[in-house]
Design a protein around this motif. Structure first.
Motif, PDB file in Angstrom:
ATOM      1  N   GLU A  56       9.420  50.941  44.584  1.00 12.38           N
ATOM      2  CA  GLU A  56      10.347  49.955  45.120  1.00 12.38           C
ATOM      3  C   GLU A  56       9.843  48.546  44.870  1.00 12.38           C
ATOM      4  OE1 GLU A  56      12.324  52.611  48.753  1.00 12.38           O
ATOM      5  OE2 GLU A  56      10.556  51.361  49.137  1.00 12.38           O
ATOM      6  N   GLU A  57       8.522  48.356  44.972  1.00 15.71           N
ATOM      7  CA  GLU A  57       7.943  47.044  44.678  1.00 15.71           C
ATOM      8  C   GLU A  57       8.077  46.732  43.186  1.00 15.71           C
ATOM      9  OE1 GLU A  57       6.145  43.359  45.108  1.00 15.71           O
ATOM     10  OE2 GLU A  57       7.106  44.715  46.566  1.00 15.71           O
ATOM     11  N   GLN A  58       7.887  47.745  42.344  1.00 12.38           N
ATOM     12  CA  GLN A  58       8.099  47.550  40.907  1.00 12.38           C
ATOM     13  C   GLN A  58       9.551  47.131  40.644  1.00 12.38           C
ATOM     14  OE1 GLN A  58       6.062  48.020  38.018  1.00 12.38           O
ATOM     15  NE2 GLN A  58       4.315  48.014  39.407  1.00 12.38           N
ATOM     16  N   GLU A  59      10.492  47.767  41.336  1.00 14.70           N
ATOM     17  CA  GLU A  59      11.899  47.402  41.196  1.00 14.70           C
ATOM     18  C   GLU A  59      12.115  45.949  41.594  1.00 14.70           C
ATOM     19  OE1 GLU A  59      15.579  49.989  42.369  1.00 14.70           O
ATOM     20  OE2 GLU A  59      15.093  48.744  44.124  1.00 14.70           O
ATOM     21  N   ARG A  60      11.503  45.544  42.693  1.00 13.69           N
ATOM     22  CA  ARG A  60      11.648  44.161  43.154  1.00 13.69           C
ATOM     23  C   ARG A  60      11.116  43.191  42.108  1.00 13.69           C
ATOM     24  NH1 ARG A  60       9.280  39.969  44.945  1.00 13.69           N
ATOM     25  NH2 ARG A  60       7.220  40.865  44.627  1.00 13.69           N
ATOM     26  N   GLU A  61       9.960  43.504  41.529  1.00 12.70           N
ATOM     27  CA  GLU A  61       9.367  42.605  40.546  1.00 12.70           C
ATOM     28  C   GLU A  61      10.202  42.525  39.266  1.00 12.70           C
ATOM     29  OE1 GLU A  61       5.336  43.838  39.934  1.00 12.70           O
ATOM     30  OE2 GLU A  61       4.691  43.222  41.952  1.00 12.70           O
ATOM     31  N   ARG A  62      10.892  43.629  38.924  1.00 12.96           N
ATOM     32  CA  ARG A  62      11.766  43.595  37.743  1.00 12.96           C
ATOM     33  C   ARG A  62      13.030  42.792  38.000  1.00 12.96           C
ATOM     34  NH1 ARG A  62      11.302  49.175  38.048  1.00 12.96           N
ATOM     35  NH2 ARG A  62      13.529  49.307  38.536  1.00 12.96           N
ATOM     36  N   GLY A  63      13.379  42.611  39.266  1.00 10.58           N
ATOM     37  CA  GLY A  63      14.645  41.973  39.602  1.00 10.58           C
ATOM     38  C   GLY A  63      15.749  42.959  39.864  1.00 10.58           C
ATOM     39  N   GLY A  64      15.402  44.245  40.061  1.00 12.72           N
ATOM     40  CA  GLY A  64      16.387  45.266  40.380  1.00 12.72           C
ATOM     41  C   GLY A  64      16.678  45.290  41.873  1.00 12.72           C
ATOM     42  N   VAL A  82      17.913  57.327  19.162  1.00 12.81           N
ATOM     43  CA  VAL A  82      19.022  58.246  19.393  1.00 12.81           C
ATOM     44  C   VAL A  82      19.044  58.636  20.863  1.00 12.81           C
ATOM     45  CG1 VAL A  82      17.573  60.230  18.722  1.00 12.81           C
ATOM     46  CG2 VAL A  82      20.065  60.467  18.741  1.00 12.81           C
ATOM     47  N   GLY A  83      20.246  58.670  21.456  1.00 13.44           N
ATOM     48  CA  GLY A  83      20.309  59.067  22.860  1.00 13.44           C
ATOM     49  C   GLY A  83      21.594  58.652  23.537  1.00 13.44           C
ATOM     50  N   LEU A  84      21.563  58.720  24.845  1.00 10.51           N
ATOM     51  CA  LEU A  84      22.718  58.440  25.700  1.00 10.51           C
ATOM     52  C   LEU A  84      22.216  57.702  26.932  1.00 10.51           C
ATOM     53  CD1 LEU A  84      25.746  58.871  26.399  1.00 10.51           C
ATOM     54  CD2 LEU A  84      25.077  61.059  27.425  1.00 10.51           C
ATOM     55  N   LEU A  85      22.656  56.455  27.110  1.00  8.76           N
ATOM     56  CA  LEU A  85      22.207  55.617  28.212  1.00  8.76           C
ATOM     57  C   LEU A  85      23.290  55.478  29.276  1.00  8.76           C
ATOM     58  CD1 LEU A  85      20.588  52.643  26.255  1.00  8.76           C
ATOM     59  CD2 LEU A  85      19.426  54.650  27.201  1.00  8.76           C
ATOM     60  N   ARG A  86      22.844  55.262  30.499  1.00 11.07           N
ATOM     61  CA  ARG A  86      23.728  54.858  31.596  1.00 11.07           C
ATOM     62  C   ARG A  86      23.597  53.347  31.682  1.00 11.07           C
ATOM     63  NH1 ARG A  86      28.221  55.468  34.617  1.00 11.07           N
ATOM     64  NH2 ARG A  86      27.878  55.321  36.868  1.00 11.07           N
ATOM     65  N   THR A  87      24.683  52.619  31.468  1.00 13.80           N
ATOM     66  CA  THR A  87      24.615  51.169  31.365  1.00 13.80           C
ATOM     67  C   THR A  87      25.419  50.488  32.472  1.00 13.80           C
ATOM     68  OG1 THR A  87      26.494  51.146  29.845  1.00 13.80           O
ATOM     69  CG2 THR A  87      24.300  51.253  28.865  1.00 13.80           C
ATOM     70  N   LEU A  88      25.023  49.264  32.773  1.00 15.98           N
ATOM     71  CA  LEU A  88      25.755  48.419  33.717  1.00 15.98           C
ATOM     72  C   LEU A  88      25.552  46.983  33.280  1.00 15.98           C
ATOM     73  CD1 LEU A  88      27.363  48.085  36.394  1.00 15.98           C
ATOM     74  CD2 LEU A  88      25.157  47.796  37.535  1.00 15.98           C
ATOM     75  N   PRO A  89      26.624  46.284  32.905  1.00 10.70           N
ATOM     76  CA  PRO A  89      26.469  44.895  32.470  1.00 10.70           C
ATOM     77  C   PRO A  89      26.116  43.982  33.629  1.00 10.70           C
ATOM     78  CG  PRO A  89      28.790  45.471  32.612  1.00 10.70           C
ATOM     79  CD  PRO A  89      28.018  46.743  32.853  1.00 10.70           C
ATOM     80  N   ALA A  90      25.466  42.885  33.291  1.00 13.45           N
ATOM     81  CA  ALA A  90      25.144  41.891  34.319  1.00 13.45           C
ATOM     82  C   ALA A  90      26.435  41.283  34.856  1.00 13.45           C
ATOM     83  CB  ALA A  90      24.257  40.806  33.730  1.00 13.45           C
ATOM     84  N   PRO A 130      20.398  47.037  26.288  1.00 13.81           N
ATOM     85  CA  PRO A 130      20.544  48.414  26.765  1.00 13.81           C
ATOM     86  C   PRO A 130      20.285  48.587  28.252  1.00 13.81           C
ATOM     87  CG  PRO A 130      18.381  48.135  25.804  1.00 13.81           C
ATOM     88  CD  PRO A 130      19.089  46.810  25.661  1.00 13.81           C
ATOM     89  N   GLY A 131      20.098  47.497  28.971  1.00 17.94           N
ATOM     90  CA  GLY A 131      19.667  47.599  30.356  1.00 17.94           C
ATOM     91  C   GLY A 131      20.769  47.986  31.322  1.00 17.94           C
ATOM     92  N   HIS A 132      20.326  48.421  32.478  1.00 13.50           N
ATOM     93  CA  HIS A 132      21.190  48.698  33.632  1.00 13.50           C
ATOM     94  C   HIS A 132      20.921  47.566  34.619  1.00 13.50           C
ATOM     95  CE1 HIS A 132      22.668  50.577  37.295  1.00 13.50           C
ATOM     96  NE2 HIS A 132      23.232  51.537  36.573  1.00 13.50           N
ATOM     97  N   ALA A 133      21.939  46.726  34.849  1.00 10.30           N
ATOM     98  CA  ALA A 133      21.720  45.480  35.577  1.00 10.30           C
ATOM     99  C   ALA A 133      21.154  45.698  36.973  1.00 10.30           C
ATOM    100  CB  ALA A 133      23.015  44.681  35.654  1.00 10.30           C
ATOM    101  N   ALA A 134      21.590  46.731  37.683  1.00 13.07           N
ATOM    102  CA  ALA A 134      21.102  46.956  39.048  1.00 13.07           C
ATOM    103  C   ALA A 134      19.641  47.392  39.054  1.00 13.07           C
ATOM    104  CB  ALA A 134      21.963  47.992  39.756  1.00 13.07           C
ATOM    105  N   LEU A 135      19.189  48.048  37.987  1.00 11.62           N
ATOM    106  CA  LEU A 135      17.805  48.511  37.905  1.00 11.62           C
ATOM    107  C   LEU A 135      16.926  47.534  37.144  1.00 11.62           C
ATOM    108  CD1 LEU A 135      18.482  52.271  37.047  1.00 11.62           C
ATOM    109  CD2 LEU A 135      18.001  51.271  39.287  1.00 11.62           C
ATOM    110  N   ALA A 136      17.543  46.603  36.421  1.00 10.73           N
ATOM    111  CA  ALA A 136      16.816  45.640  35.588  1.00 10.73           C
ATOM    112  C   ALA A 136      15.920  46.361  34.582  1.00 10.73           C
ATOM    113  CB  ALA A 136      15.996  44.678  36.450  1.00 10.73           C
TER     114      ALA A 136
END
Length: 496
Positions: free
Chosen positions: A202-210, A261-269, A340-346
């Motif tokens: 959770e702290e890592q998430e906070r530092e990423r901005g997620g 190659v792959g399949l991502l779950r994405t969320l725009p900013a 390729p990022g997921h905005a909520a997870l940064a």
């Protein structure tokens, strides 16, 4: 909002079950399995593809809602030699049972994901697999994709590895049991490590901005007296468990991006004006948002049990619009997204931890397993990625439609016969164009529904009401029930 289950007037189960069956027919939900798929499931359950590596001595455990049988994930946590932590995360290997192009595969592509109705789930796979032979039930050897995720002392990833293995879950836990054990100080080493690693992530998430939104969820529960509604706010244990899943999904995304190659779950900013709108909402709710305080830090400071904070958190869900699934294969002319990022997870992220319940996870697993082994992903998986991405995006919409329809039905049943009564409520949303219209949340019963300021409605002018008629966002009001119609699954209130 309250964390306890609310006991209110119960809606008749038999009548609602009949209406739910009718709802499934109306929404064209496939509930019956073709005989060929059932026969294939039985054969696969008796003779799954088993890997050579035996990891059954690893004391894995699962954390799921009580009574669940479709158990996708199991974990083990340990201190890492030299410092840091080691997480083993086992995910059910559905491809060990499902033949590409077979009857189960064909039907699963029609269903896309498991749909949870109050009376029964409509499973993605035959229950002989999803709740039995492929599920990571305790005491049973199962084929799995086994991740090893090594973290440093701060919870950052230093190594991610993946291999097929036979595993055995040693015990099954639920979120509340985990939380009680940790709160009481009687948790064993595994649960202490889950709390420790979860907080570090959770702290890592906070530092990423997620950011994760702790918005209380409505729940529909069948009891001996009938169906009841309640609110459930996530416990810290929910968050710790989610962080392990997110950790794995981010590792899978990085693995696929490196391989091209792959399949991502994405969320725009979210666009800048969305944050400006949130700032105006914060001011309206008397929530202090200093100019230098990042949005994720503000969210973490809020208490969802406080009505004004709950109203603001509800408004924050508007930043999560636009989520989708993106397939890429650079060798075949489909480059990865520029962002390729997921905005909520940064961070880049992939759904991969629930293959019993989501179609796309099986394909992500196959790509990741091949890449980790230094091999090319199988053609059947990579050739389907674009189609699966589209199916998953449509499936997400359908799942949301099903969930809302089920809750609407039970809300209308619980409130039937009470038209004209006043209920204490909190305004959690206001229409930007018609400020006399919004959404209210009741404490008892646990209902969220549209509410209009008395005197507004279909006959109002196109420009909406005067400012004086606006509903007070975050305010406590008396809401008078004007409509409770189970036939149309409609509940409406008027502000008194």
């Amino acid at each position: 909002m309250p964390r306890r289950k609310l006991r209110v007037k119960a809606a008749d189960s038999a009548r609602i079950n009949a209406e739910l069956a009718e709802l499934r027919a109306t929404l064209e939900i496939r509930t019956e399995w073709p005989e060929a798929a059932l026969a294939e499931a039985e054969r696969a359950a008796e003779a799954p593809r088993l890997p050579d590596y035996d990891a059954t001595e690893l004391p894995l455990f699962t954390v799921d809602p009580p009574g669940s049988r479709d158990l996708d994930q199991a974990m083990h946590l340990a201190h890492r030699p030299g410092g840091g932590y080691r997480v083993h995360y086992a995910i059910a290997d559905v491809a060990a049972f499902v033949r590409p192009g077979g009857a189960i595969d064909e039907e699963a592509r029609r269903r896309v994901q498991t749909l949870y109705f109050p009376d029964r789930p409509v499973a993605l796979h035959p229950t002989r697999l999803s709740e039995d032979a492929a599920s990571l039930l305790p005491g049973e050897p199962r084929p799995a994709l086994l991740w090893q995720l090594d973290l440093d002392e701060d919870g950052a990833v230093v190594l991610a590895d993946l291999r097929r293995a036979v595993v055995r879950s040693h015990r099954r836990l639920d979120y509340e049991a985990v939380q009680r054990a940790v709160d009481a100080g009687g948790a064993d080493e595994q649960l202490v490590l889950l709390a420790t690693v979860g907080r570090l992530r959770e702290e890592q998430e906070r530092e990423r901005g997620g950011v994760s939104l702790p918005v209380p969820e409505q729940e529909v529960e069948e009891t001996p007296r009938g169906y009841v509604l309640g609110y459930r706010a996530p416990t810290p244990a929910d968050g710790w468990n989610a962080q392990i899943s997110l950790l794995t999904g981010m590792a899978a995304a990085e693995l696929m991006l490196d391989a091209g190659v792959g399949l991502l779950r994405t969320l725009p900013a979210a666009p800048p004006d969305a944050y400006e709108r949130l700032r105006r909402t914060a001011r309206a709710l008397d929530i202090d948002w200093p100019d230098g305080l990042p949005y994720p830090d503000l969210v973490r400071s809020l208490d969802p049990d406080r009505p004004l904070h709950a109203a603001f958190l509800n408004e924050c869900t508007g930043l999560l619009r636009g989520a989708g699934h993106r397939a890429f294969d650079t060798a075949r002319g489909r480059p990865a997204p520029a962002d390729p990022g997921h905005a909520a997870l940064a961070a880049p992220y992939a759904h991969c931890t629930a293959p019993l319940r989501r179609l796309g996870d099986r394909f992500v697993q196959e790509v990741c397993a091949a890449v980790a082994a230094g091999e090319e992903p199988p053609d059947w998986a990579r050739e389907a990625l674009v189609d699966v991405a589209a199916l998953m995006t449509a499936g997400d919409r359908r799942a949301g439609e099903v969930e809302r329809a089920c809750v609407d039905l039970v809300e209308a049943e619980v409130l039937s016969g009470r038209v004209g009564e006043d209920f204490p409520a909190v305004v959690i949303d206001v229409d930007g164009k018609r400020p006399g219209r919004g959404t209210v949340q009741l404490r008892e019963p646990a209902v969220r529904a549209r509410c209009d300021r008395a005197g507004t409605g279909p006959g109002e002018g196109a420009d909406g009401e005067s400012p004086g008629a606006a509903l007070p966002l975050g305010g406590r009001i008396a809401a008078r029930l004007t409509v409770a119609d189970p036939a149309t699954r409609t509940v409406r209130f008027a502000a008194v």
